[in-house]
Motif scaffolding. Structure first.
Motif, mmCIF file in Angstrom:
data_model
loop_
_atom_site.group_PDB
_atom_site.id
_atom_site.type_symbol
_atom_site.label_atom_id
_atom_site.label_comp_id
_atom_site.label_asym_id
_atom_site.label_seq_id
_atom_site.Cartn_x
_atom_site.Cartn_y
_atom_site.Cartn_z
ATOM 1 N N UNK A 135 0.855 -1.187 0.000
ATOM 2 C CA UNK A 135 0.000 0.000 0.000
ATOM 3 C C UNK A 135 0.895 1.242 0.000
ATOM 4 N N UNK A 136 1.078 1.874 -1.163
ATOM 5 C CA UNK A 136 1.993 3.023 -1.211
ATOM 6 C C UNK A 136 1.408 4.247 -0.507
ATOM 7 N N UNK A 137 2.305 5.120 -0.045
ATOM 8 C CA UNK A 137 1.930 6.448 0.479
ATOM 9 C C UNK A 137 0.889 6.404 1.590
ATOM 10 N N UNK A 138 1.026 5.490 2.522
ATOM 11 C CA UNK A 138 0.083 5.449 3.660
ATOM 12 C C UNK A 138 0.408 6.515 4.674
ATOM 13 N N UNK A 139 1.694 6.805 4.853
ATOM 14 C CA UNK A 139 2.119 7.806 5.836
ATOM 15 C C UNK A 139 2.752 8.971 5.075
ATOM 16 N N UNK A 140 2.478 10.190 5.547
ATOM 17 C CA UNK A 140 2.959 11.382 4.846
ATOM 18 C C UNK A 140 4.456 11.577 5.114
ATOM 19 N N UNK A 141 5.126 12.366 4.259
ATOM 20 C CA UNK A 141 6.544 12.654 4.510
ATOM 21 C C UNK A 141 6.773 13.259 5.899
ATOM 22 N N UNK A 142 5.849 14.079 6.363
ATOM 23 C CA UNK A 142 6.001 14.692 7.703
ATOM 24 C C UNK A 142 5.929 13.626 8.803
ATOM 25 N N UNK A 143 4.978 12.708 8.662
ATOM 26 C CA UNK A 143 4.870 11.625 9.653
ATOM 27 C C UNK A 143 6.127 10.754 9.620
ATOM 28 N N UNK A 144 6.574 10.434 8.404
ATOM 29 C CA UNK A 144 7.747 9.560 8.283
ATOM 30 C C UNK A 144 8.981 10.236 8.868
ATOM 31 N N UNK A 145 9.101 11.538 8.657
ATOM 32 C CA UNK A 145 10.261 12.243 9.230
ATOM 33 C C UNK A 145 10.238 12.110 10.752
ATOM 34 N N UNK A 146 9.060 12.234 11.353
ATOM 35 C CA UNK A 146 8.950 12.122 12.814
ATOM 36 C C UNK A 146 9.224 10.681 13.265
ATOM 37 N N UNK A 147 8.731 9.696 12.515
ATOM 38 C CA UNK A 147 8.976 8.283 12.898
ATOM 39 C C UNK A 147 10.462 7.948 12.729
ATOM 40 N N UNK A 148 11.081 8.525 11.714
ATOM 41 C CA UNK A 148 12.525 8.296 11.532
ATOM 42 C C UNK A 148 13.320 8.849 12.712
ATOM 43 N N UNK A 149 12.910 10.043 13.189
ATOM 44 C CA UNK A 149 13.607 10.610 14.360
ATOM 45 C C UNK A 149 13.450 9.663 15.546
ATOM 46 N N UNK A 150 12.221 9.122 15.686
ATOM 47 C CA UNK A 150 11.979 8.181 16.791
ATOM 48 C C UNK A 150 12.856 6.939 16.607
ATOM 49 N N UNK A 151 12.973 6.454 15.376
ATOM 50 C CA UNK A 151 13.742 5.223 15.157
ATOM 51 C C UNK A 151 15.225 5.470 15.429
ATOM 52 N N UNK A 152 15.712 6.653 15.054
ATOM 53 C CA UNK A 152 17.109 6.995 15.340
ATOM 54 C C UNK A 152 17.350 6.952 16.839
#
Ligand code: AKG
Length: 266
Positions: free
Chosen positions: A19-36
């Motif tokens: 399922x492409x594009x389920x999460x927005x770039x803004x959400x992904x940026x925040x989840x990436x910070x969390x993953x880091x």
């Protein structure tokens, strides 16, 4: 978010749906910070490759607010409820780092045999739902899936505690060769923010990542509540013992949190 009839038919036929594009770039940026943040923590839940780089952060919903919010997001929970026809509980949550240059292989396996043999999960009524946190490309260690292999049921497997830092019930070369001869291999690739759901008996694995591009993926393992594990042998942070049905929340909640961060949390 419900799957369309065409997506349900694809899941049934191939054993997965992307399922492409389920999460927005803004959400992904925040989840990436969390993953880091979680992947850098020196805690027992964070497993490392042989060279010390992070491989997997388990149970990060317990020590990161963004991860906690992902667990209840309707975009991830509702399609799995729809497929199982009942509520689901969280069996496992993890972020796989597949770090640039050092991310190691995930051997060929099906998920259900590990959940069954190590945790006492009765049936293949659980599944991984993967959120791409980086662009997943043909070159940075994408998941390789053997379409339709879920129809074979649980195949014979052996406990591999040697190949990587993470013990797994894996398939031998002959079994994988036979499956691939019949069905080929597919690698769903796509932009960060895409979601991949795959059947617990789908044969899959991934190669090492020697590129400069990391390939982080967050995985929720959601199980039907009627399928709770009975004989866990792994730590609670790998196989959760809380079988409370997940109460899904609107996608807007995570989007707002990604936008306003701490202000919302407070
Ligand atoms: O992240 C990957 O490349 C594979 C992960 C996987 O197969 C699993 O967690 O079962």
């Amino acid at each position: 978010m419900k799957l369309s009839p065409a997506q349900l038919a694809q899941f049934d036929d191939l054993g997965y749906v992307y399922l492409p594009e389920c999460f927005s770039p803004e959400e992904i940026a925040a989840i990436r910070r969390a993953s880091q943040d979680v992947l850098e923590q020196p805690r027992p839940e964070v497993w490392r490759e042989k060279d010390g780089s992070p491989r997997t952060a388990f149970a990060c919903q317990k020590y990161n607010e963004m991860c906690r919010r992902m667990v209840t997001d309707e975009r991830l929970v509702e399609p799995v409820e729809q497929l199982f026809g009942e509520s689901v509980y969280l069996h496992q949550f993890k972020i796989n780092a597949k770090a640039a240059f050092t991310g190691e292989v995930w051997q060929w396996h099906q998920d259900f045999p590990t959940w069954h043999k190590d945790d006492g999960m009765p049936d293949a009524r659980a599944m991984n739902i993967a959120v791409f946190l980086d662009d997943v490309m043909p070159i940075n260690g994408p998941l390789m899936l053997v379409p339709r292999s879920h129809r074979a049921g649980a195949l014979p497997s052996a406990h591999d505690t040697v190949t990587t830092s993470y013990p797994l019930w894996t398939l031998d070369k002959e079994t994988v060769t036979e499956m691939v001869e019949h069905n080929g291999i597919e690698t769903p690739v796509g932009k960060a923010g895409g979601v991949l759901m795959f059947h617990a008996n789908l044969v899959h694995g991934s190669a090492g990542n020697i590129t400069p591009y990391s390939r982080r993926i967050a995985y929720l393992t959601l199980s039907a509540v009627s399928n709770a594990i009975t004989k866990p042998t792994r730590p609670d942070f790998i196989a959760h013992r809380d079988f409370t049905p997940v109460k899904k929340v609107a996608a807007k909640e995570l989007a707002d949190f990604a936008k306003n961060g701490e202000a919302v949390a407070a």
